[in-house]
Design an enzyme around this catalytic site. Structure first.
Site, PDB file in Angstrom:
ATOM      1  N   SER A 297       0.557  -2.811   7.269  1.00  0.00           N
ATOM      2  CA  SER A 297       1.877  -2.731   6.631  1.00  0.00           C
ATOM      3  C   SER A 297       2.913  -3.396   7.513  1.00  0.00           C
ATOM      4  CB  SER A 297       2.284  -1.276   6.411  1.00  0.00           C
ATOM      5  OG  SER A 297       3.670  -1.236   6.122  1.00  0.00           O
TER       6      SER A 297
ATOM      7  N   HIS B 133       0.064  -5.582   3.393  1.00  0.00           N
ATOM      8  CA  HIS B 133       0.749  -4.538   2.624  1.00  0.00           C
ATOM      9  C   HIS B 133       2.256  -4.629   2.859  1.00  0.00           C
ATOM     10  CE1 HIS B 133       0.881  -0.566   0.616  1.00  0.00           C
ATOM     11  NE2 HIS B 133       1.827  -0.254   1.485  1.00  0.00           N
TER      12      HIS B 133
ATOM     13  N   ASP C 213       5.964  -3.124   1.964  1.00  0.00           N
ATOM     14  CA  ASP C 213       6.637  -1.903   1.520  1.00  0.00           C
ATOM     15  C   ASP C 213       8.073  -2.190   1.094  1.00  0.00           C
ATOM     16  OD1 ASP C 213       4.690   0.221   1.854  1.00  0.00           O
ATOM     17  OD2 ASP C 213       4.794  -0.206   4.004  1.00  0.00           O
TER      18      ASP C 213
ATOM     19  N   MET D 183      11.461  -0.679  -0.390  1.00  0.00           N
ATOM     20  CA  MET D 183      12.166   0.614  -0.495  1.00  0.00           C
ATOM     21  C   MET D 183      13.612   0.389  -0.902  1.00  0.00           C
ATOM     22  SD  MET D 183      10.819   2.538   2.913  1.00  0.00           S
ATOM     23  CE  MET D 183       9.083   2.509   3.397  1.00  0.00           C
TER      24      MET D 183
ATOM     25  N   HIS E 165       3.941  -2.678  -2.477  1.00  0.00           N
ATOM     26  CA  HIS E 165       4.092  -1.245  -2.768  1.00  0.00           C
ATOM     27  C   HIS E 165       5.566  -0.973  -3.056  1.00  0.00           C
ATOM     28  CE1 HIS E 165       3.778   3.105  -0.927  1.00  0.00           C
ATOM     29  NE2 HIS E 165       4.022   3.125  -2.226  1.00  0.00           N
TER      30      HIS E 165
ATOM     31  N   MET F  46       8.484   1.260  -3.725  1.00  0.00           N
ATOM     32  CA  MET F  46       9.049   2.618  -3.624  1.00  0.00           C
ATOM     33  C   MET F  46      10.482   2.520  -4.122  1.00  0.00           C
ATOM     34  SD  MET F  46       7.267   3.526  -0.006  1.00  0.00           S
ATOM     35  CE  MET F  46       6.974   1.784   0.315  1.00  0.00           C
TER      36      MET F  46
ATOM     37  N   MET G  44      -0.836   8.560  -1.203  1.00  0.00           N
ATOM     38  CA  MET G  44       0.066   8.655  -0.054  1.00  0.00           C
ATOM     39  C   MET G  44      -0.363   9.841   0.822  1.00  0.00           C
ATOM     40  SD  MET G  44       2.138   6.136  -0.493  1.00  0.00           S
ATOM     41  CE  MET G  44       3.056   6.493   1.016  1.00  0.00           C
TER      42      MET G  44
ATOM     43  N   PHE H 187       9.067   6.076   5.470  1.00  0.00           N
ATOM     44  CA  PHE H 187       9.103   5.684   6.881  1.00  0.00           C
ATOM     45  C   PHE H 187       7.690   5.482   7.409  1.00  0.00           C
ATOM     46  CE2 PHE H 187      12.750   8.317   5.900  1.00  0.00           C
ATOM     47  CZ  PHE H 187      13.794   7.497   6.310  1.00  0.00           C
TER      48      PHE H 187
ATOM     49  N   ASP I 290      -2.365   5.376   2.219  1.00  0.00           N
ATOM     50  CA  ASP I 290      -1.147   4.855   2.852  1.00  0.00           C
ATOM     51  C   ASP I 290      -0.418   5.966   3.590  1.00  0.00           C
ATOM     52  OD1 ASP I 290       1.035   3.380   3.576  1.00  0.00           O
ATOM     53  OD2 ASP I 290       1.688   2.906   1.536  1.00  0.00           O
ATOM     54  N   GLY I 291      -0.386   5.828   4.910  1.00  0.00           N
ATOM     55  CA  GLY I 291       0.390   6.757   5.742  1.00  0.00           C
ATOM     56  C   GLY I 291      -0.456   7.422   6.808  1.00  0.00           C
ATOM     57  N   GLY I 292      -0.128   7.151   8.061  1.00  0.00           N
ATOM     58  CA  GLY I 292      -0.781   7.852   9.167  1.00  0.00           C
ATOM     59  C   GLY I 292      -2.245   7.495   9.367  1.00  0.00           C
TER      60      GLY I 292
ATOM     61  N   SER J 219       1.883   1.403  11.975  1.00  0.00           N
ATOM     62  CA  SER J 219       2.042   1.540  13.419  1.00  0.00           C
ATOM     63  C   SER J 219       0.717   1.392  14.156  1.00  0.00           C
ATOM     64  CB  SER J 219       2.724   2.866  13.752  1.00  0.00           C
ATOM     65  OG  SER J 219       2.294   3.887  12.892  1.00  0.00           O
TER      66      SER J 219
END
Ligand code: DX5
Ligand code: ZN
Length: 229
Positions: free
Chosen positions: A12, A37, A39, A41, A70, A72, A141, A147, A176-178, A199
């Site tokens: 991402s 990816h 994002d 927003m 994606h 959002m 998600m 974030f 998606d996420g973490g 990250s």
């Protein structure tokens, strides 16, 4: 875009250097990223703002493979054509973004892009039960969107339920996420094939030292594959 269930790592660019998106996209693809990816927003559907279709069109020229957008944002429908024209291969909208996700998925497919539907952590798998033949990707998600760098929320029961619902249909399950080396095995084992990681890919690297990105991508891929070893 051909369909398979092999693990795909989708960095991402939310975690990239925003002043250098073109070079960042080229670096992650050169270092083994399968998809990129992106994002989007709006500061309304989620409490953060990133960028819109003009930025997507600009970075498209620096992406050889799949550009996975994606959204959002709410509303979604007025902007679908703009993201399709920007060159998105996949356009994903949230089931929570409005009352007419069915129409939204039809509208995405009508542009020729693949249609994705995303589920927030609080939304059950059943929310897509009537959408399985209208969608090419279900994004689960594993953080509340808005974030990067948030703590992973275990959605493995939902992933397994979706995998069973999908059956033989050519529908990707994206997480998606973490996602990192610690959480990738669980989501892969539960039935996901597209792993978004922000990250965990971009930390420790840069466009002038892109090997760090490559090492991170390889480590996440190995962690995901390890569950089958
Ligand atoms: C969250 C975004 C994610 C985010 C993931 O709203 O949709 O794509 O960038 O970031 P990490 O991998 O850092 O959790
Ligand atoms: Zn995302």
């Amino acid at each position: 875009m051909s369909f398979d269930r092999n693990i795909k790592i989708a960095p991402s660019i939310l975690a990239a250097n925003f002043a250098n998106f073109g070079a960042e996209c080229e670096a992650i693809e050169a270092q083994g990223a399968d998809w990129v990816h992106v994002d989007v927003m709006d500061g309304h559907f989620v409490p953060n703002i990133t960028f819109g279709p003009a930025t997507c069109a600009a970075i498209r020229k620096h992406i050889k493979g799949v550009m996975d957008v994606h959204l959002m944002i709410a509303p979604v429908d007025p902007y679908i054509d703009a993201f399709a024209q920007a060159g998105a291969d996949v356009i994903t909208a949230h089931v929570e973004a409005g009352p007419h996700i069915h129409r939204t998925l039809q509208a995405i497919r009508a542009t020729g892009a693949k249609a994705g539907v995303a589920l927030n952590p609080g939304t059950p798998a059943d929310a897509v039960a009537e959408l399985l033949d209208l969608t090419d990707l279900i994004c689960v998600m594993t953080v509340n969107p808005g974030f990067g760098g948030q703590k992973f929320i275990d959605m493995s029961n939902k992933i397994r339920a979706l995998r069973a619902m999908i059956g033989d249909r050519p529908v990707h399950i994206e997480i998606d996420g973490g996602v990192d080396v610690n959480t990738a095995p669980l989501v892969a084992q539960s039935g996901a094939d597209v792993l978004v990681a922000g990250s965990a890919v971009f930390r420790g690297g840069s466009v002038s030292a892109p090997e760090g990105y490559g090492e991170n991508i390889r480590n996440i891929r190995a962690a995901a594959a390890g569950v089958y070893a």
